[in-house]
Design a protein around this motif. Sequence first.
Motif, PDB file in Angstrom:
ATOM      1  N   GLN A   1      32.403  51.616  33.435  1.00 34.79           N
ATOM      2  CA  GLN A   1      33.274  50.482  33.949  1.00 34.79           C
ATOM      3  C   GLN A   1      32.630  49.275  33.697  1.00 34.79           C
ATOM      4  OE1 GLN A   1      36.398  50.845  35.942  1.00 34.79           O
ATOM      5  NE2 GLN A   1      36.280  48.796  35.672  1.00 34.79           N
ATOM      6  N   GLU A   2      33.469  48.334  33.206  1.00 32.55           N
ATOM      7  CA  GLU A   2      33.017  46.933  33.159  1.00 32.55           C
ATOM      8  C   GLU A   2      32.924  46.223  34.403  1.00 32.55           C
ATOM      9  OE1 GLU A   2      35.190  44.687  30.275  1.00 32.55           O
ATOM     10  OE2 GLU A   2      34.867  45.951  28.660  1.00 32.55           O
ATOM     11  N   GLY A   3      31.792  45.230  34.335  1.00 31.90           N
ATOM     12  CA  GLY A   3      31.739  44.358  35.642  1.00 31.90           C
ATOM     13  C   GLY A   3      31.545  45.343  36.977  1.00 31.90           C
ATOM     14  N   LEU A   4      30.820  46.636  36.805  1.00 35.86           N
ATOM     15  CA  LEU A   4      30.550  47.345  37.962  1.00 35.86           C
ATOM     16  C   LEU A   4      29.689  46.615  39.024  1.00 35.86           C
ATOM     17  CD1 LEU A   4      30.974  50.203  39.377  1.00 35.86           C
ATOM     18  CD2 LEU A   4      28.935  51.000  38.327  1.00 35.86           C
ATOM     19  N   SER A   5      30.131  46.401  40.234  1.00 38.38           N
ATOM     20  CA  SER A   5      29.207  46.146  41.183  1.00 38.38           C
ATOM     21  C   SER A   5      28.809  47.173  42.240  1.00 38.38           C
ATOM     22  CB  SER A   5      29.951  45.006  42.226  1.00 38.38           C
ATOM     23  OG  SER A   5      29.149  44.743  43.236  1.00 38.38           O
ATOM     24  N   LEU A   6      27.433  47.512  42.211  1.00 45.21           N
ATOM     25  CA  LEU A   6      27.077  48.837  42.916  1.00 45.21           C
ATOM     26  C   LEU A   6      27.653  48.968  44.725  1.00 45.21           C
ATOM     27  CD1 LEU A   6      23.534  49.600  42.075  1.00 45.21           C
ATOM     28  CD2 LEU A   6      25.674  50.363  41.187  1.00 45.21           C
ATOM     29  N   PRO A   7      27.744  47.641  45.369  1.00 43.60           N
ATOM     30  CA  PRO A   7      28.410  47.746  46.550  1.00 43.60           C
ATOM     31  C   PRO A   7      29.759  48.262  46.590  1.00 43.60           C
ATOM     32  CG  PRO A   7      27.245  45.759  46.433  1.00 43.60           C
ATOM     33  CD  PRO A   7      27.073  46.558  44.819  1.00 43.60           C
TER      34      PRO A   7
END
Length: 203
Positions: A39-45
């Motif tokens: 997934q592009e631009g995945l932010s862990l939060p």
Amino acid sequence: MAALRTLLLLGLFLTARGQRPRRRRPPPAQSPLDKVAAQEGLSLPQLAGRWFLVSVASRCSHLAEHSHQLEATTVMVTVLDGQSLAISTLRKLDGMCWEVRQRYLPAQAPGRFLLKGHGHSSKVDVVVGEMDPSSFAILYYQKGRSVSVKLYGRTSRVSDAVVDKFEKHVRAVGLSEDVTYYFPTYGFCDSADEFRVLDETKV
């Protein structure tokens, strides 16, 4: 002089014949997950919080043999140190709630993780293939050369559009409806007592 030159050439020829040609090492076999885009631009939060396991596509023989005994399963995700994920899975076994604790360690690229088990050969590669933080997440798991795909929802039921997305991901890795299993949408565990906790982070 000519004889000396002939002798030198003959010596070089024999030396060359005595040397075995170097064999090039074959390139390492490409991992099935190498072709899967994270997934592009995945932010862990965005992954944090409670998820419900909706479906699994896998050729696992154990899953096929026990597909009639699937139990409602939830996963709680906590972000650790900004890089790794603490995973707590709750499900029933013989009518009792159990908790399994695991840790997804960061891999080479964003959206890719490594799950270490007991022993060198038990590691699992994990890729977050596609997600909408508010509704669903599709994750790939690879152990050895075997790949499975899991669909998680923020609720126990997801839309038909999300199911269509999931099935597209499943087909992309050569799996099919024949090895796709849907989990119950009721009977979830909220917790497990301390005697029914399997902590796989301590390996």
